[in-house]
Design a protein around this motif. Structure first.
Motif, mmCIF file in Angstrom:
data_model
loop_
_atom_site.group_PDB
_atom_site.id
_atom_site.type_symbol
_atom_site.label_atom_id
_atom_site.label_comp_id
_atom_site.label_asym_id
_atom_site.label_seq_id
_atom_site.Cartn_x
_atom_site.Cartn_y
_atom_site.Cartn_z
ATOM 1 N N ARG A 50 0.838 -1.198 0.000
ATOM 2 C CA ARG A 50 0.000 0.000 0.000
ATOM 3 C C ARG A 50 0.874 1.249 0.000
ATOM 4 O O ARG A 50 2.036 1.206 0.390
ATOM 5 N N LYS A 51 0.288 2.359 -0.411
ATOM 6 C CA LYS A 51 1.053 3.605 -0.498
ATOM 7 C C LYS A 51 1.671 3.988 0.840
ATOM 8 O O LYS A 51 2.802 4.457 0.910
ATOM 9 N N SER A 52 0.919 3.793 1.905
ATOM 10 C CA SER A 52 1.396 4.191 3.230
ATOM 11 C C SER A 52 2.590 3.361 3.687
ATOM 12 O O SER A 52 3.261 3.710 4.659
ATOM 13 N N GLN A 53 2.862 2.269 2.977
ATOM 14 C CA GLN A 53 3.937 1.375 3.394
ATOM 15 C C GLN A 53 5.201 1.552 2.565
ATOM 16 O O GLN A 53 6.121 0.752 2.649
ATOM 17 N N LYS A 54 5.255 2.621 1.769
ATOM 18 C CA LYS A 54 6.470 2.925 1.020
ATOM 19 C C LYS A 54 7.434 3.677 1.927
ATOM 20 O O LYS A 54 7.030 4.463 2.768
ATOM 21 N N GLY A 55 8.713 3.422 1.792
ATOM 22 C CA GLY A 55 9.684 4.143 2.602
ATOM 23 C C GLY A 55 10.828 3.259 3.046
ATOM 24 O O GLY A 55 11.151 2.256 2.414
ATOM 25 N N LEU A 56 11.433 3.619 4.158
ATOM 26 C CA LEU A 56 12.625 2.944 4.661
ATOM 27 C C LEU A 56 12.245 1.796 5.594
ATOM 28 O O LEU A 56 11.451 1.963 6.523
ATOM 29 N N TYR A 57 12.804 0.610 5.339
ATOM 30 C CA TYR A 57 12.601 -0.557 6.196
ATOM 31 C C TYR A 57 13.938 -0.928 6.828
ATOM 32 O O TYR A 57 14.970 -0.939 6.159
ATOM 33 N N ILE A 58 13.914 -1.238 8.123
ATOM 34 C CA ILE A 58 15.143 -1.551 8.853
ATOM 35 C C ILE A 58 15.092 -2.983 9.363
ATOM 36 O O ILE A 58 14.106 -3.413 9.967
ATOM 37 N N LEU A 59 16.167 -3.695 9.087
ATOM 38 C CA LEU A 59 16.314 -5.061 9.581
ATOM 39 C C LEU A 59 17.283 -5.051 10.759
ATOM 40 O O LEU A 59 18.390 -4.521 10.659
ATOM 41 N N GLN A 60 16.860 -5.646 11.866
ATOM 42 C CA GLN A 60 17.747 -5.825 13.009
ATOM 43 C C GLN A 60 17.851 -7.317 13.301
ATOM 44 O O GLN A 60 16.863 -7.967 13.634
ATOM 45 N N ASP A 61 19.068 -7.820 13.124
ATOM 46 C CA ASP A 61 19.346 -9.233 13.388
ATOM 47 C C ASP A 61 20.144 -9.289 14.687
ATOM 48 O O ASP A 61 21.346 -9.050 14.705
ATOM 49 N N HIS A 62 19.475 -9.571 15.787
ATOM 50 C CA HIS A 62 20.122 -9.504 17.094
ATOM 51 C C HIS A 62 21.138 -10.614 17.301
ATOM 52 O O HIS A 62 22.025 -10.494 18.138
ATOM 53 N N SER A 63 21.024 -11.682 16.545
ATOM 54 C CA SER A 63 22.033 -12.730 16.669
ATOM 55 C C SER A 63 23.378 -12.212 16.184
ATOM 56 O O SER A 63 24.425 -12.583 16.695
ATOM 57 N N LYS A 64 23.340 -11.316 15.194
ATOM 58 C CA LYS A 64 24.577 -10.722 14.704
ATOM 59 C C LYS A 64 25.064 -9.638 15.650
ATOM 60 O O LYS A 64 26.247 -9.469 15.872
ATOM 61 N N LEU A 65 24.127 -8.890 16.217
ATOM 62 C CA LEU A 65 24.519 -7.819 17.121
ATOM 63 C C LEU A 65 25.280 -8.364 18.322
ATOM 64 O O LEU A 65 26.227 -7.759 18.808
ATOM 65 N N GLU A 66 24.859 -9.524 18.810
ATOM 66 C CA GLU A 66 25.508 -10.102 19.983
ATOM 67 C C GLU A 66 26.949 -10.490 19.679
ATOM 68 O O GLU A 66 27.776 -10.530 20.574
ATOM 69 N N ARG A 67 27.238 -10.746 18.404
ATOM 70 C CA ARG A 67 28.586 -11.156 18.057
ATOM 71 C C ARG A 67 29.453 -9.984 17.613
ATOM 72 O O ARG A 67 30.609 -10.144 17.299
ATOM 73 N N CYS A 68 28.847 -8.773 17.525
ATOM 74 C CA CYS A 68 29.584 -7.607 17.048
ATOM 75 C C CYS A 68 30.149 -6.813 18.211
ATOM 76 O O CYS A 68 29.568 -6.771 19.296
ATOM 77 N N ASP A 69 31.283 -6.177 17.958
ATOM 78 C CA ASP A 69 31.836 -5.232 18.914
ATOM 79 C C ASP A 69 30.892 -4.042 19.010
ATOM 80 O O ASP A 69 30.246 -3.667 18.037
ATOM 81 N N MET A 70 30.792 -3.410 20.161
ATOM 82 C CA MET A 70 29.879 -2.289 20.352
ATOM 83 C C MET A 70 30.128 -1.168 19.351
ATOM 84 O O MET A 70 29.210 -0.500 18.916
ATOM 85 N N ARG A 71 31.404 -0.962 18.993
ATOM 86 C CA ARG A 71 31.712 0.113 18.057
ATOM 87 C C ARG A 71 31.160 -0.183 16.670
ATOM 88 O O ARG A 71 30.932 0.699 15.878
ATOM 89 N N ASP A 72 30.949 -1.487 16.380
ATOM 90 C CA ASP A 72 30.455 -1.887 15.069
ATOM 91 C C ASP A 72 29.007 -2.351 15.126
ATOM 92 O O ASP A 72 28.528 -2.990 14.207
ATOM 93 N N ARG A 73 28.331 -2.021 16.201
ATOM 94 C CA ARG A 73 26.982 -2.538 16.372
ATOM 95 C C ARG A 73 26.060 -2.118 15.230
ATOM 96 O O ARG A 73 25.134 -2.839 14.881
ATOM 97 N N ARG A 74 26.342 -0.957 14.618
ATOM 98 C CA ARG A 74 25.474 -0.500 13.532
ATOM 99 C C ARG A 74 25.513 -1.446 12.338
ATOM 100 O O ARG A 74 24.633 -1.433 11.494
ATOM 101 N N THR A 75 26.557 -2.291 12.233
ATOM 102 C CA THR A 75 26.636 -3.218 11.108
ATOM 103 C C THR A 75 25.591 -4.309 11.204
ATOM 104 O O THR A 75 25.367 -5.043 10.250
ATOM 105 N N GLY A 76 24.950 -4.438 12.353
ATOM 106 C CA GLY A 76 23.908 -5.441 12.490
ATOM 107 C C GLY A 76 22.587 -4.998 11.912
ATOM 108 O O GLY A 76 21.630 -5.762 11.893
ATOM 109 N N ALA A 77 22.500 -3.740 11.445
ATOM 110 C CA ALA A 77 21.259 -3.229 10.866
ATOM 111 C C ALA A 77 21.414 -3.091 9.362
ATOM 112 O O ALA A 77 22.356 -2.474 8.893
ATOM 113 N N ALA A 78 20.522 -3.716 8.616
ATOM 114 C CA ALA A 78 20.545 -3.598 7.156
ATOM 115 C C ALA A 78 19.392 -2.711 6.728
ATOM 116 O O ALA A 78 18.295 -2.813 7.270
#
Length: 315
Positions: A50-78
Motif C-alpha cells: 500500500r502507499k502508506s507502506q512505502k519508505g525505509l525498512y530496517i532489519l535488526q538481526d540480534h544474533s549478529k549484534l551479539e557477536r559484534c563489537d559495540m563500536r560496530d553494532r550498527r553493522t547489524g542493521a541492514a
C-alpha cells in the motif's frame, strides 16, 4: 536467532527461536523464508503493498549484534527502501523533473528532441504529462491516452515505452524558424505538479546559393550544364528546387519527386545523387539558339528562399 523488521516506528515482523509475530496491519502479507534462515537469508517478502507502506525498512538481526563489537553494532542493521512497487507509484516529492538549463538548438527542417526526465528514474506511466508552448497545449498524455494539438498533428510525439524509465522527451519534427520559443513540460501526480521550461532556438539558414557570375557559353546541339550549388556544402535532399526560364517553370524537385515541363521533356535533368552534396546543376541537352537567355534557380526550405540567376549564351 532474533530478527526484527521495522517500518518507521512500527515493528512489522518479529522472529525469535521459531516463533513469529506479525503486525496486525501486515497480517497475511509478510513472510520470512524460515527454512533458509540458517543460510543467512532473512529477506522479508511484502505482498499487496500500500502507499502508506512505502519508505525505509530496517532489519535488526540480534544474533549478529551479539557477536559484534559495540563500536560496530550498527553493522547489524541492514537498510532497504521500497522506492517503486508495481501498481503503487511513488509520491511526487520523491522525484524531480529535469530539463536542460541551456537552450536547445536546431537547424530548419530537422527533427529535434526536447529532453525531460524524472530523477531518480521513476515510472511516469500512471502520471499526466503536458507539453505546451506558451498558453497553447501541444501534447498531453494521461493514463495511457494521448492528445495532440491539431496544429502539431504528425509533428510531435512522445515515446510511451520510455515513460517506464521516467523519460518524457518530446520529439518535434521538421522544425521551422517559427517554432523558436519556450516549451513547458508539466507532470501531474497525486495532486502535485512538477514544471520544467526549455528554450528552443531554430537557427537561421546558414547557407547560400552560388551560381557563376559570368555567362555560360555553348555551341548549338551540344549539352550544357547550368552550375549551381549550396555553400557551405549542405544536403538539398529535403529541399524544393526550381529551375525556370523567365516565368516558365522548366524543372522542379520536391521531397524526392521530379516534375519536368513537357516542352523540355528528355532535355533537362538534375542529378538526385548530387543533391546530398548540395549540387543543384541543371543539364540542358541539345541546346539551340532559342535556348539563349536567363535561367533562375530557386531553393525553398523551411520558409526560406534562395535564388540565383545563370545566363546562357549559344554561339
Amino acid at each position: 536467532m532474533e530478527i526484527q523488521w521495522w517500518h518507521k516506528e512500527d515493528l512489522v515482523f518479529y522472529y525469535k527461536k521459531g516463533r513469529v509475530t506479525v503486525n496486525i496491519d501486515y497480517e497475511g502479507r509478510v513472510s520470512l523464508p524460515l527454512q533458509d534462515l540458517q543460510n543467512g537469508n532473512v529477506s522479508l517478502t511484502l505482498r499487496d503493498v500500500r502507499k502508506s507502506q512505502k519508505g525505509l525498512y530496517i532489519l535488526q538481526d540480534h544474533s549478529k549484534l551479539e557477536r559484534c563489537d559495540m563500536r560496530d553494532r550498527r553493522t547489524g542493521a541492514a537498510l532497504t527502501r521500497l522506492k517503486s512497487v508495481e501498481g503503487i507509484p511513488p509520491n511526487t516529492e520523491d522525484f524531480s523533473l529535469v530539463v536542460p538549463p541551456a537552450p536547445v538548438f536546431a537547424n530548419p527542417g530537422s527533427d529535434i528532441i526536447l529532453p525531460a526526465h524524472l530523477s531518480p528514474e521513476t515510472s511516469a506511466v500512471s502520471m499526466e504529462i503536458r507539453w505546451s508552448r506558451g498558453a497553447k497545449l501541444i501534447y498531453q498524455y494521461n493514463n495511457g491516452q494521448e492528445n495532440t494539438n491539431t496544429e502539431y498533428e504528425s509533428r510531435v510525439s512522445l515515446s510511451i515505452r520510455e515513460l517506464e524509465n521516467g523519460k518524457l522527451a518530446l520529439t518535434l519534427r521538421n522544425v521551422q524558424q517559427t517554432d523558436s520559443g519556450d516549451y513547458t513540460c508539466k507532470v501531474f501526480h497525486d495532486g502535485c505538479q512538477q514544471t520544467g521550461l526549455i528554450h528552443l532556438q531554430v537557427r537561421a539558414e546558414d547557407f547560400s546559393l552560388v551560381v557563376p557570375p559570368a555567362p555560360v557559353s555553348a555551341y548549338p546541339e551540344s549539352d550544357v550544364i547550368l552550375p549551381a550549388h549550396l555553400s557551405p556544402e549542405t544536403s538539398a535532399v529535403s529541399m524544393e528546387i526550381k529551375w525556370s526560364r523567365g516565368a516558365e517553370l522548366i524543372y522542379q524537385y520536391n521531397n524526392g519527386q521530379e516534375n519536368t515541363n513537357t516542352e523540355y521533356e528528355s532535355r533537362v535533368s538534375l542529378s538526385i545523387r548530387e543533391l546530398e552534396k548540395g549540387k543543384l546543376a541543371l543539364t540542358l541537352k541539345n541546346v539551340q539558339q532559342t535556348d539563349s537567355g536567363d535561367y533562375t534557380c530557386k531553393v525553398v526550405h523551411s520558409g526560406f528562399q534562395k535564388k540565383g540567376e545563370v545566363r546562357l549564351q549559344i554561339f
